[in-house]
Enzyme design. Structure first.
Site, PDB file in Angstrom:
ATOM      1  N   GLU A  70      -6.401 -10.708  -0.830  1.00 24.22           N
ATOM      2  CA  GLU A  70      -7.241 -10.420   0.343  1.00 24.22           C
ATOM      3  C   GLU A  70      -8.714 -10.344  -0.057  1.00 24.22           C
ATOM      4  O   GLU A  70      -9.468  -9.481   0.416  1.00 24.22           O
ATOM      5  CB  GLU A  70      -6.804  -9.098   1.000  1.00 24.22           C
ATOM      6  N   GLU A 129       0.785  -1.255   0.000  1.00 23.86           N
ATOM      7  CA  GLU A 129       0.000   0.000   0.000  1.00 23.86           C
ATOM      8  C   GLU A 129       0.809   1.294   0.000  1.00 23.86           C
ATOM      9  O   GLU A 129       0.504   2.209   0.760  1.00 23.86           O
ATOM     10  CB  GLU A 129      -0.961  -0.001   1.203  1.00 23.86           C
TER      11      GLU A 129
HETATM   12  C1  HAH Z   1      -5.639  -4.401   4.192  1.00 21.39           C
HETATM   13  N1  HAH Z   1      -5.724  -3.000   4.013  1.00 21.39           N
HETATM   14  C2  HAH Z   1      -4.276  -4.824   4.760  1.00 21.39           C
HETATM   15  O1  HAH Z   1      -3.386  -5.163   3.716  1.00 21.39           O
HETATM   16  C3  HAH Z   1      -4.389  -6.007   5.713  1.00 21.39           C
HETATM   17  O2  HAH Z   1      -3.134  -6.227   6.287  1.00 21.39           O
HETATM   18  C4  HAH Z   1      -5.409  -5.765   6.792  1.00 21.39           C
HETATM   19  O3  HAH Z   1      -5.484  -6.879   7.665  1.00 21.39           O
HETATM   20  C5  HAH Z   1      -6.716  -5.456   6.191  1.00 21.39           C
HETATM   21  C6  HAH Z   1      -6.777  -4.840   4.995  1.00 21.39           C
HETATM   22  C7  HAH Z   1      -6.849  -2.546   3.268  1.00 21.39           C
HETATM   23  C8  HAH Z   1      -7.426  -1.246   3.657  1.00 21.39           C
HETATM   24  C9  HAH Z   1      -7.230  -0.640   4.881  1.00 21.39           C
HETATM   25  O4  HAH Z   1      -6.481  -1.224   5.819  1.00 21.39           O
HETATM   26  C10 HAH Z   1      -7.812   0.614   5.193  1.00 21.39           C
HETATM   27  C11 HAH Z   1      -8.590   1.218   4.282  1.00 21.39           C
HETATM   28  C12 HAH Z   1      -8.788   0.615   3.079  1.00 21.39           C
HETATM   29  C13 HAH Z   1      -8.223  -0.605   2.794  1.00 21.39           C
END
Ligand code: HAH
Length: 324
Positions: free
Chosen positions: A231, A124
């Site tokens: 995911e 990200e």
């Molecule tokens: C993901 N982010 C992460 O990669 C993962 O490690 C976590 O457990 C959940 C989601 C996606 C995300 C976020 O954290 C916040 C806003 C939008 C998307």
């Protein structure tokens, strides 16, 4: 059902490897640690590594003959505060931060060498909105844009056999897609060891469209890399929907979810030559990170199996598809 197409994975944690063990062992052949291999979980204090829970998840994969993905080495969230600071609380310099990054990556990727076949090396770093390519973060502020290339190099040194991924969400949004493509292309042009793009695929009943997913897959695949859905989940709600009144999904929602999953897996099968794994961010509706996120007090039902681990309409639709 998809054994000849790609791996099917699930994110797990120390609770779900018990509460969902049977379901996981039967339907899935890959796992990812939901939180236990993130920086803050593994190195809460400098030089103090806590591998116990991560090791238990790796042992679960071993026990069931499953593959394991590693998530994640470098991220702006769930990172330890000390990482960016000296003992007085001031920001460290660039060399110190890169040295800490190297040491963490060597220790972690080195420990799971042979047990983890693919790593989300960088998670990200692309900015969601606007023209800026990279998201503002302490990594970027202190180390500059090249922290990304360094992370891949350190991971490759630590485990030359692991497939190394750049991983991000909103990956099918055309604007962000183009930025992810630009970043990864520039890494390839610099000779950085990167082998795949992880499409997080946190999708919902209404978006993104199958056309946008396809366009993203086409564009990323044109770089000659392998792709993985890392995911996957299908939220019942649009991202900005804040309703909290629903205590169970309606029949219409379950039907719409089944149609969406069917369309998605049809598409994924079409791209079975470039897609090597499809990991859900959980396994069944009794546990999902989407309960209480982003709306507190709201449940969600994003998976193929319900709270009792029974197959939902979406599962039956995908099963029918796999038979053809
Ligand atoms: C993901 N982010 C992460 O990669 C993962 O490690 C976590 O457990 C959940 C989601 C996606 C995300 C976020 O954290 C916040 C806003 C939008 C998307």
């Amino acid at each position: 059902m998809f054994a000849d197409d790609f791996r099917i994975g699930a994110a797990v944690n120390p609770l779900t490897i018990q509460s969902q063990e049977e379901l996981l062992a039967y339907h899935f052949n890959s796992i990812t640690a939901e939180n236990e291999m993130k920086f803050a979980s593994l190195q809460p204090e400098e030089g103090v590594y806590t591998f116990e829970e991560a090791d238990r998840l790796a042992a679960f994969a071993q026990k069931h003959g499953m593959a394991m993905r590693g998530h994640t080495l470098v991220w702006h969230n769930q990172s330890s505060g000390w990482l960016f600071e000296d003992k007085k609380g001031n920001a460290v310099d660039r060399a110190t931060l890169l040295e800490r990054m190297k040491s963490h990556i060597h220790t972690v990727a080195g420990r799971y060498k042979g047990g983890i076949y693919a790593w989300d090396v960088v998670n990200e770093v692309i900015a969601d909105e606007g023209d800026e390519l990279l998201r503002r973060s302490k990594w970027l502020d202190i180390a500059g844009p090249e922290f990304i290339a360094r992370a891949f190099e350190y991971a490759h040194e630590a485990d030359p056999d692991a497939a190394l991924f750049y991983n991000d969400y909103n990956e099918s949004n055309p604007g962000k897609r183009d930025k992810i493509y630009t970043l990864v292309k520039s890494l390839l042009d610099q000779g950085v060891p990167i082998h795949g793009i992880g499409l997080q695929a946190h999708w919902n009943l209404y978006g993104p469209s199958l056309d946008d997913m396809r366009a993203a897959i086409d564009k990323y695949a044109s770089l000659g890399l392998q792709l993985q859905l890392t995911e996957l989940d299908l939220s019942m709600f649009r991202f900005d929907d804040e309703r909290t009144d629903l205590t169970e999904p309606s029949a219409e929602m379950l039907e719409l979810q089944a149609e969406r999953y069917e369309g998605i897996f049809k598409l994924l099968k079409e791209y079975r030559d470039v897609i090597t794994s499809v990991t859900f961010w959980g396994a069944a509706d009794d546990y999902t990170w989407l309960n209480d996120f982003p709306v507190r007090g709201r449940k969600n039902w994003p998976f193929l199996f319900d709270e009792q681990h029974r197959p939902k309409p979406a599962f039956h639709r995908i099963a029918a598809l796999a038979r053809h």
